[in-house]
Design a protein around this motif. Structure first.
Motif, mmCIF file in Angstrom:
data_model
loop_
_atom_site.group_PDB
_atom_site.id
_atom_site.type_symbol
_atom_site.label_atom_id
_atom_site.label_comp_id
_atom_site.label_asym_id
_atom_site.label_seq_id
_atom_site.Cartn_x
_atom_site.Cartn_y
_atom_site.Cartn_z
ATOM 1 N N PRO A 78 0.808 -1.228 0.000
ATOM 2 C CA PRO A 78 0.000 0.000 0.000
ATOM 3 C C PRO A 78 0.840 1.276 0.000
ATOM 4 O O PRO A 78 0.478 2.261 -0.644
ATOM 5 N N LEU A 79 1.972 1.283 0.685
ATOM 6 C CA LEU A 79 2.801 2.482 0.705
ATOM 7 C C LEU A 79 3.470 2.721 -0.648
ATOM 8 O O LEU A 79 3.682 3.871 -1.053
ATOM 9 N N THR A 80 3.777 1.651 -1.369
ATOM 10 C CA THR A 80 4.308 1.802 -2.720
ATOM 11 C C THR A 80 3.252 2.406 -3.635
ATOM 12 O O THR A 80 3.559 3.237 -4.500
ATOM 13 N N PHE A 81 2.009 2.008 -3.447
ATOM 14 C CA PHE A 81 0.899 2.631 -4.188
ATOM 15 C C PHE A 81 0.846 4.125 -3.915
ATOM 16 O O PHE A 81 0.747 4.937 -4.843
ATOM 17 N N VAL A 82 0.935 4.513 -2.645
ATOM 18 C CA VAL A 82 0.914 5.935 -2.285
ATOM 19 C C VAL A 82 2.081 6.664 -2.954
ATOM 20 O O VAL A 82 1.920 7.752 -3.519
ATOM 21 N N TYR A 83 3.261 6.053 -2.906
ATOM 22 C CA TYR A 83 4.451 6.658 -3.509
ATOM 23 C C TYR A 83 4.251 6.874 -5.005
ATOM 24 O O TYR A 83 4.585 7.943 -5.550
ATOM 25 N N ALA A 84 3.667 5.888 -5.691
ATOM 26 C CA ALA A 84 3.479 5.985 -7.142
ATOM 27 C C ALA A 84 2.479 7.070 -7.507
ATOM 28 O O ALA A 84 2.725 7.869 -8.420
ATOM 29 N N VAL A 85 1.331 7.108 -6.823
ATOM 30 C CA VAL A 85 0.326 8.112 -7.187
ATOM 31 C C VAL A 85 0.784 9.517 -6.821
ATOM 32 O O VAL A 85 0.391 10.499 -7.465
ATOM 33 N N MET A 86 1.629 9.634 -5.801
ATOM 34 C CA MET A 86 2.189 10.940 -5.473
ATOM 35 C C MET A 86 3.117 11.421 -6.580
ATOM 36 O O MET A 86 3.094 12.586 -6.973
ATOM 37 N N LYS A 87 3.950 10.531 -7.094
ATOM 38 C CA LYS A 87 4.865 10.919 -8.161
ATOM 39 C C LYS A 87 4.105 11.306 -9.420
ATOM 40 O O LYS A 87 4.513 12.211 -10.165
ATOM 41 N N LEU A 88 2.986 10.624 -9.669
ATOM 42 C CA LEU A 88 2.193 10.888 -10.864
ATOM 43 C C LEU A 88 1.173 12.009 -10.663
ATOM 44 O O LEU A 88 0.512 12.411 -11.611
ATOM 45 N N ASN A 89 1.055 12.479 -9.413
ATOM 46 C CA ASN A 89 0.022 13.467 -9.077
ATOM 47 C C ASN A 89 -1.347 12.947 -9.489
ATOM 48 O O ASN A 89 -2.139 13.638 -10.141
ATOM 49 N N LEU A 90 -1.613 11.714 -9.101
ATOM 50 C CA LEU A 90 -2.796 10.988 -9.563
ATOM 51 C C LEU A 90 -3.656 10.601 -8.360
ATOM 52 O O LEU A 90 -3.717 9.443 -7.968
ATOM 53 N N ILE A 91 -4.327 11.560 -7.761
ATOM 54 C CA ILE A 91 -5.107 11.296 -6.560
ATOM 55 C C ILE A 91 -6.485 11.898 -6.715
ATOM 56 O O ILE A 91 -6.631 13.049 -7.147
ATOM 57 N N ASP A 92 -7.503 11.108 -6.365
ATOM 58 C CA ASP A 92 -8.879 11.587 -6.429
ATOM 59 C C ASP A 92 -9.610 11.091 -5.193
ATOM 60 O O ASP A 92 -9.077 10.305 -4.406
ATOM 61 N N SER A 93 -10.851 11.525 -5.027
ATOM 62 C CA SER A 93 -11.615 11.100 -3.854
ATOM 63 C C SER A 93 -12.035 9.642 -3.952
ATOM 64 O O SER A 93 -12.164 8.957 -2.940
ATOM 65 N N PHE A 94 -12.246 9.150 -5.183
ATOM 66 C CA PHE A 94 -12.589 7.741 -5.396
ATOM 67 C C PHE A 94 -11.574 7.160 -6.364
ATOM 68 O O PHE A 94 -11.352 7.709 -7.444
ATOM 69 N N MET A 95 -10.934 6.068 -5.976
ATOM 70 C CA MET A 95 -9.922 5.460 -6.822
ATOM 71 C C MET A 95 -10.121 3.959 -6.915
ATOM 72 O O MET A 95 -10.540 3.305 -5.950
ATOM 73 N N VAL A 96 -9.789 3.422 -8.084
ATOM 74 C CA VAL A 96 -9.829 1.984 -8.332
ATOM 75 C C VAL A 96 -8.422 1.532 -8.701
ATOM 76 O O VAL A 96 -7.765 2.133 -9.554
ATOM 77 N N ILE A 97 -7.950 0.490 -8.029
ATOM 78 C CA ILE A 97 -6.621 -0.073 -8.260
ATOM 79 C C ILE A 97 -6.776 -1.496 -8.783
ATOM 80 O O ILE A 97 -7.573 -2.272 -8.252
ATOM 81 N N HIS A 98 -6.008 -1.849 -9.795
ATOM 82 C CA HIS A 98 -5.892 -3.243 -10.218
ATOM 83 C C HIS A 98 -4.528 -3.770 -9.788
ATOM 84 O O HIS A 98 -3.496 -3.144 -10.094
ATOM 85 N N VAL A 99 -4.499 -4.869 -9.076
ATOM 86 C CA VAL A 99 -3.248 -5.546 -8.717
ATOM 87 C C VAL A 99 -3.172 -6.804 -9.564
ATOM 88 O O VAL A 99 -3.951 -7.745 -9.367
ATOM 89 N N ILE A 100 -2.263 -6.818 -10.540
ATOM 90 C CA ILE A 100 -2.176 -7.952 -11.451
ATOM 91 C C ILE A 100 -1.158 -8.971 -10.939
ATOM 92 O O ILE A 100 -0.263 -8.649 -10.165
#
Length: 333
Positions: free
Chosen positions: A111-133
């Motif tokens: 989960p913290l890697t997810f946070v790190y990635a979306v922070m770098k991409l500036n990709l944050i919204d109130s509702f988010m969907v994640i796919h873990v492949i």
């Protein structure tokens, strides 16, 4: 079974020269073998302590009891590393602090890697969907450890995680009541975490009626390049082509920088073109538990490096900067 794989991945030979005559070998406490000539090998001496830890943890019959460690502190600054996160979110008893930190780091690295990635991409919204492949049973079983993301991402209110992989069970969970077990905070009372699990290949899931458009796709320690080593059949081509079709940011982690770069090269081969990544960095939120690496015969760590793709473009030069405003300012009582 893991122990059966290890018989082939780590045969009983000298750690340095691979001498296989058992009469010439001795076993070290770290689990590796050394011949008489190399029993004082400097490289082994450097790694012995970490290899010993990896060996001891692999032999544990049951994980330590981590209940009662969650003692949220009123920290407002976003942690810059896994160590800072553990110190901010947990209160440890000195007796087992080191062991507990090891275990918790591997539970929270995803989960913290997810946070790190979306922070770098500036990709944050109130509702988010994640796919873990390529999801594993362990990733599904530890879904509750995604809870801290609501404390760390200011705007996030609803999170849906979809685990997809042929080796997991198809399940659905709604965890909005789960948060009542944690210290009171208005942020958590408003948060909703949903989890879906689909025992499918990713391209099968995307072609089905189950498909939900993701904001980001994550692949944890997939080791794409191992299919070139004859370790397994290559089943990734259709998945990688589907990622290109979806045009959604993709974060891929690896246990070492060497593995990350090999995975990138393999991804390019599967795409049939050379693509640029948005970033390839050492992950500040990688796990702490050392694991033996059969490729280098040294060590790797879960999610140690992370590659972020903002689409598979052949000449992508864009840069996105993270913003301090994306992090939570939530005081925990």
């Amino acid at each position: 079974m893991d122990y059966e794989k290890e018989m082939f991945l780590y045969p009983k030979t000298c750690f340095v020269c691979h001498e296989s005559n058992l009469d010439l070998l001795r076993n070290c406490k770290c689990g590796v073998s050394l011949c008489k000539i190399h029993e004082n090998d400097f490289r082994h001496q450097q790694l012995c302590k970490h290899l010993s830890l990896a060996f001891q943890l692999s032999m544990m019959e049951s994980p330590p009891d981590l209940n009662g460690l969650i003692k949220f502190k009123p920290e407002t600054a976003f942690p810059s590393s896994m160590q800072e996160f553990l110190d901010s979110f947990f209160q440890f008893k000195k007796r087992n602090e080191d062991l507990h930190k090891l275990m918790l780091s591997n539970l929270h690295t995803r989960p913290l890697t997810f946070v790190y990635a979306v922070m770098k991409l500036n990709l944050i919204d109130s509702f988010m969907v994640i796919h873990v492949i390529g999801a594993t049973g362990m990733e599904v079983a530890t879904y509750a450890n995604w809870m801290p993301v609501f404390f760390l991402l200011k705007r996030l209110q609803n999170l849906k995680i979809v685990f997809i992989g042929p080796k997991i069970f198809s399940e659905s969970y709604s965890l909005d009541s789960f948060f009542h077990d944690f210290p009171s905070c208005l942020k958590m009372e408003e948060a909703t975490l949903q989890v879906e699990c689909h025992a499918l290949r990713y391209e099968q899931y995307c072609r089905s009626d189950l498909f939900v458009q993701p904001n980001i796709i994550l692949g944890y320690n997939l080791n794409l390049h191992e299919s070139e080593l004859g370790m397994s059949d290559c089943t990734w081509k259709d998945t990688i082509l589907m990622l290109e079709e979806l045009e959604v940011p993709f974060a891929l982690t690896a246990g070492s920088e060497d593995r990350a770069r090999k995975d990138h090269e393999r991804l390019c081969k599967l795409l049939g073109k050379s693509v640029d990544y948005f970033s390839l960095d050492k992950n500040p939120f990688g796990g702490f538990i050392p694991e033996r690496d059969f490729e280098t015969e040294e060590l790797l760590y879960s999610n140690q490096h992370v590659i972020i793709y903002d689409g598979f473009y052949e000449n992508f030069d864009g840069k996105k900067e993270s913003s301090e405003s994306d992090f939570v300012d939530c005081h925990i009582n």
